[in-house]
Design an enzyme around this catalytic site. Sequence first.
Site, PDB file in Angstrom:
ATOM      1  CD  GLU A   1      -2.135   1.119   3.060  1.00 35.56           C
ATOM      2  OE1 GLU A   1      -2.701   2.128   3.510  1.00 35.56           O
ATOM      3  OE2 GLU A   1      -2.010   0.058   3.722  1.00 35.56           O
TER       4      GLU A   1
ATOM      5  CG  ASP B   1      15.897  -0.185  11.259  1.00 31.84           C
ATOM      6  OD1 ASP B   1      16.581   0.659  11.887  1.00 31.84           O
ATOM      7  OD2 ASP B   1      16.099  -0.440  10.056  1.00 31.84           O
TER       8      ASP B   1
END
Length: 295
Positions: A98, A201
């Site tokens: 998306e 991260d």
Amino acid sequence: MWLGNDQYQFFESILFETLGYSTEVIEVRFVSGGSINTAARVLTPEGTFFVKFNHAEKEDMFEKEVRGLRILRSTKTIHIPQVYGYGKNGGKAYLIQEFVENGGQHPAFWRTFGQSLAKLHAHTHHSFGLDFDNYIGSLEQTNSLNENGIDFFIESRLRPQAGLALYNSLIDYKLYSRMERFFPLLAGLLPNERPALLHGDLWSGNFLINEQGLPSLVDPAPYYGLREAELAFTHLFGGFDDEFYESYADVFPLEPQLEARIPIYNLYPLFVHVNLFGKSYLPPIERLVRRYLGA
């Protein structure tokens, strides 16, 4: 990066593989994809897609990323872009997601972000780690299960990265041996909390502002770890508002004096950056070791 008709044919081909039917690529606009992958915004009559691709040097990288995205998305705590498909085509590995349209930052952005991350971290597990290894950047990240969070931090985070840096002559044996002397101190320096599901991260380049003006997380390296390590990483390069931290603590209170522990947790991302980008990231590592072990 290549341009021309082959470019459009590549995108049309991988969209066909993903959607199961042909669709026209109207426009391709290359966007930031980090230091490893090329990324593009691909406009079609079916909608707009985000596509990352590389030359398939590590064939399982996107497969591991998809598994991580699905774990995070399944918590329903924070927006994670939907995955449409991944695979290989013409010698290139690709991932189709998306496309996150920027709707402008909502006034409640930072409050929502902090609360949502705290709710994500509330998802726990019987062990630290994960049932599969993955990547942080292009480096392999070992997620061997461990019942002790500090042991996991040492054995699956710090020691592998320090060892890789030594192997590649990015640090000398003196610093590596000092790291080995530092490891036993961690049990007295870090709180051994329960495993928390981490993005893994989380820096300012890995969150987006979505169409509702709220946070969306991308490019994860997830595992169950010490939640303070995630918060520490957000401090390493900055870009997070004070309201983010205050709202997090309102939902999931922190142990006192986290600020003093931040440099310890950030040894891991710093060693990752040493191994990816070179010795310029060594000074804060050396300063921390001197702080605890002396000159």
